[in-house]
Each structure stands twice: as structure tokens, then as C-alpha cells.
Design a protein around this motif. Structure first.
Motif, PDB file in Angstrom:
ATOM      1  N   GLY A  55      32.381  48.768  40.741  1.00  0.00           N
ATOM      2  CA  GLY A  55      33.376  48.464  41.736  1.00  0.00           C
ATOM      3  C   GLY A  55      33.340  47.044  42.275  1.00  0.00           C
ATOM      4  N   ARG A  56      32.196  46.413  42.204  1.00  0.00           N
ATOM      5  CA  ARG A  56      32.087  45.080  42.792  1.00  0.00           C
ATOM      6  C   ARG A  56      31.563  44.082  41.763  1.00  0.00           C
ATOM      7  NH1 ARG A  56      28.990  44.978  48.356  1.00  0.00           N
ATOM      8  NH2 ARG A  56      27.434  46.113  47.145  1.00  0.00           N
ATOM      9  N   THR A  57      32.170  42.922  41.753  1.00  0.00           N
ATOM     10  CA  THR A  57      31.748  41.853  40.858  1.00  0.00           C
ATOM     11  C   THR A  57      31.405  40.609  41.665  1.00  0.00           C
ATOM     12  OG1 THR A  57      34.037  41.137  40.538  1.00  0.00           O
ATOM     13  CG2 THR A  57      33.143  42.700  38.938  1.00  0.00           C
ATOM     14  N   ASN A  58      30.612  39.762  41.051  1.00  0.00           N
ATOM     15  CA  ASN A  58      30.196  38.528  41.696  1.00  0.00           C
ATOM     16  C   ASN A  58      30.108  37.459  40.621  1.00  0.00           C
ATOM     17  OD1 ASN A  58      29.007  36.927  43.913  1.00  0.00           O
ATOM     18  ND2 ASN A  58      27.180  36.974  42.626  1.00  0.00           N
ATOM     19  N   TYR A  59      30.538  36.238  40.945  1.00  0.00           N
ATOM     20  CA  TYR A  59      30.566  35.165  39.964  1.00  0.00           C
ATOM     21  C   TYR A  59      29.937  33.899  40.522  1.00  0.00           C
ATOM     22  CZ  TYR A  59      34.019  38.057  37.555  1.00  0.00           C
ATOM     23  OH  TYR A  59      34.659  39.097  36.907  1.00  0.00           O
ATOM     24  N   ALA A  60      29.331  33.131  39.650  1.00  0.00           N
ATOM     25  CA  ALA A  60      28.905  31.792  40.007  1.00  0.00           C
ATOM     26  C   ALA A  60      30.151  30.951  40.253  1.00  0.00           C
ATOM     27  CB  ALA A  60      28.067  31.186  38.884  1.00  0.00           C
ATOM     28  N   ASP A  61      30.048  30.026  41.176  1.00  0.00           N
ATOM     29  CA  ASP A  61      31.199  29.190  41.508  1.00  0.00           C
ATOM     30  C   ASP A  61      31.730  28.449  40.280  1.00  0.00           C
ATOM     31  OD1 ASP A  61      30.030  28.187  44.829  1.00  0.00           O
ATOM     32  OD2 ASP A  61      31.128  29.962  44.146  1.00  0.00           O
ATOM     33  N   SER A  62      30.843  28.076  39.389  1.00  0.00           N
ATOM     34  CA  SER A  62      31.230  27.273  38.231  1.00  0.00           C
ATOM     35  C   SER A  62      32.103  28.036  37.233  1.00  0.00           C
ATOM     36  CB  SER A  62      29.990  26.750  37.515  1.00  0.00           C
ATOM     37  OG  SER A  62      29.170  27.818  37.095  1.00  0.00           O
ATOM     38  N   VAL A  63      32.122  29.369  37.312  1.00  0.00           N
ATOM     39  CA  VAL A  63      32.894  30.146  36.345  1.00  0.00           C
ATOM     40  C   VAL A  63      34.020  30.946  36.989  1.00  0.00           C
ATOM     41  CG1 VAL A  63      30.847  30.333  34.896  1.00  0.00           C
ATOM     42  CG2 VAL A  63      31.464  32.237  36.395  1.00  0.00           C
ATOM     43  N   LYS A  64      34.116  30.908  38.300  1.00  0.00           N
ATOM     44  CA  LYS A  64      35.164  31.671  38.986  1.00  0.00           C
ATOM     45  C   LYS A  64      36.549  31.256  38.492  1.00  0.00           C
ATOM     46  CE  LYS A  64      32.886  32.825  43.356  1.00  0.00           C
ATOM     47  NZ  LYS A  64      32.811  32.542  44.805  1.00  0.00           N
ATOM     48  N   GLY A  65      37.366  32.277  38.216  1.00  0.00           N
ATOM     49  CA  GLY A  65      38.710  32.015  37.729  1.00  0.00           C
ATOM     50  C   GLY A  65      38.793  31.817  36.234  1.00  0.00           C
ATOM     51  N   ARG A  66      37.637  31.665  35.577  1.00  0.00           N
ATOM     52  CA  ARG A  66      37.636  31.467  34.116  1.00  0.00           C
ATOM     53  C   ARG A  66      36.976  32.635  33.380  1.00  0.00           C
ATOM     54  NH1 ARG A  66      34.772  27.432  31.929  1.00  0.00           N
ATOM     55  NH2 ARG A  66      33.202  27.393  33.592  1.00  0.00           N
ATOM     56  N   PHE A  67      35.939  33.206  33.977  1.00  0.00           N
ATOM     57  CA  PHE A  67      35.190  34.295  33.342  1.00  0.00           C
ATOM     58  C   PHE A  67      35.482  35.610  34.060  1.00  0.00           C
ATOM     59  CE2 PHE A  67      31.322  31.662  31.653  1.00  0.00           C
ATOM     60  CZ  PHE A  67      32.208  30.777  31.040  1.00  0.00           C
ATOM     61  N   THR A  68      35.442  36.697  33.291  1.00  0.00           N
ATOM     62  CA  THR A  68      35.622  38.026  33.859  1.00  0.00           C
ATOM     63  C   THR A  68      34.573  38.972  33.293  1.00  0.00           C
ATOM     64  OG1 THR A  68      38.019  37.707  34.039  1.00  0.00           O
ATOM     65  CG2 THR A  68      37.196  39.961  34.183  1.00  0.00           C
ATOM     66  N   ILE A  69      33.831  39.619  34.180  1.00  0.00           N
ATOM     67  CA  ILE A  69      32.822  40.596  33.764  1.00  0.00           C
ATOM     68  C   ILE A  69      33.434  41.993  33.893  1.00  0.00           C
ATOM     69  CG2 ILE A  69      31.797  40.768  36.083  1.00  0.00           C
ATOM     70  CD1 ILE A  69      29.068  41.109  34.705  1.00  0.00           C
ATOM     71  N   SER A  70      33.112  42.842  32.935  1.00  0.00           N
ATOM     72  CA  SER A  70      33.618  44.215  32.988  1.00  0.00           C
ATOM     73  C   SER A  70      32.622  45.136  32.299  1.00  0.00           C
ATOM     74  CB  SER A  70      34.992  44.318  32.321  1.00  0.00           C
ATOM     75  OG  SER A  70      34.927  43.971  30.958  1.00  0.00           O
ATOM     76  N   ARG A  71      32.877  46.425  32.450  1.00  0.00           N
ATOM     77  CA  ARG A  71      31.941  47.402  31.905  1.00  0.00           C
ATOM     78  C   ARG A  71      32.719  48.633  31.427  1.00  0.00           C
ATOM     79  NH1 ARG A  71      27.660  50.827  35.520  1.00  0.00           N
ATOM     80  NH2 ARG A  71      26.739  52.019  33.826  1.00  0.00           N
ATOM     81  N   ASP A  72      32.352  49.120  30.252  1.00  0.00           N
ATOM     82  CA  ASP A  72      32.909  50.353  29.706  1.00  0.00           C
ATOM     83  C   ASP A  72      31.778  51.379  29.685  1.00  0.00           C
ATOM     84  OD1 ASP A  72      33.852  52.472  28.149  1.00  0.00           O
ATOM     85  OD2 ASP A  72      35.090  51.165  26.903  1.00  0.00           O
ATOM     86  N   THR A  73      31.771  52.249  30.692  1.00  0.00           N
ATOM     87  CA  THR A  73      30.676  53.203  30.824  1.00  0.00           C
ATOM     88  C   THR A  73      30.598  54.142  29.617  1.00  0.00           C
ATOM     89  OG1 THR A  73      30.944  53.152  33.222  1.00  0.00           O
ATOM     90  CG2 THR A  73      29.675  54.964  32.316  1.00  0.00           C
TER      91      THR A  73
END
Length: 120
Positions: A55-73
Motif C-alpha cells: 500500500g505504501r511506496t517510498n522513493y529516493a529524491d533522485s528517482v522520484k517521477g522516473r521510477f516506479t516500484i510495484s509488487r505482484d504477490t
């Protein structure tokens, strides 16, 4: 428990890659999963994390807006979609999982890493 990354490679600046991390074995209760990276001569740094429930994601400032983390349980797989790649993103990328096993003991597992190289 085993974590296996894939999807790294060589790409030109502005391009995209998608990293995958397949998790196998008994994981108990996963607290957080994440991607880290380590460039030559630098310390390993956090790229992005996602909570066990997704439900919650967190990103380094250097990748915000460019990278997306996701998970397929269902597939026991975590992804990192990387867009608008920059030469500064060149590093070995590692997946990580932290949680509690069925005995209530904490664990912290790492994959072997996958190389991402971005050419200018």
C-alpha cells in the motif's frame, strides 16, 4: 529463501528498463521490500521501497517521477520500472526483503544484483 534479480542491461540516456526480483522460499510476514543500488566507489543507497501489503511506496529524491516500484504477490515478484534513465543511474541494483519468519525472528535478505548501465 532466494531473491533473484533480472532485467538489467545497457541502455541509452532517456531510455527505460524494468527490473524484476523473484522471491522464493518461506517468507513469513514481509514488512518491506525494496530496491537499492551501488555505483562504483560509492555506498549502497536506497532507491525505492514498498510495504508488505503493497500500500505504501517510498522513493529516493533522485528517482522520484522516473521510477516506479510495484509488487505482484501472486507471482512473488517485485518490479522496478525505470524511465528517463540518466548516466547517473548506472549502478548494480539489488533487491531486498525484510520481515519476520514464522518463528517471529527478523530477517533481511538480498539478491545478487543486476547491472544497469546508462550511456550518454
Amino acid at each position: 529463501v532466494q531473491l533473484v534479480e533480472s532485467g538489467g542491461g545497457l541502455v541509452q540516456a532517456g531510455g527505460s528498463l524494468r527490473l524484476s526480483c523473484i522471491v522464493s522460499g518461506s517468507m513469513g510476514s514481509i514488512a518491506v521490500m525494496g530496491w537499492y543500488r551501488q555505483a562504483p566507489g560509492k555506498q549502497r543507497e536506497l532507491v525505492a521501497t514498498i510495504t508488505g501489503g503493497g500500500g505504501r511506496t517510498n522513493y529516493a529524491d533522485s528517482v522520484k517521477g522516473r521510477f516506479t516500484i510495484s509488487r505482484d504477490t501472486a507471482k512473488n515478484t517485485m518490479y522496478l520500472q525505470m524511465n528517463s534513465l540518466e548516466p547517473e543511474d548506472t549502478a548494480v541494483y539489488f533487491c531486498n526483503v525484510k520481515g519476520l519468519n514464522r518463528y517471529g525472528e527478523g530477517y533481511d535478505y538480498w539478491g545478487q544484483g543486476t547491472q544497469v548501465t546508462v550511456s550518454s
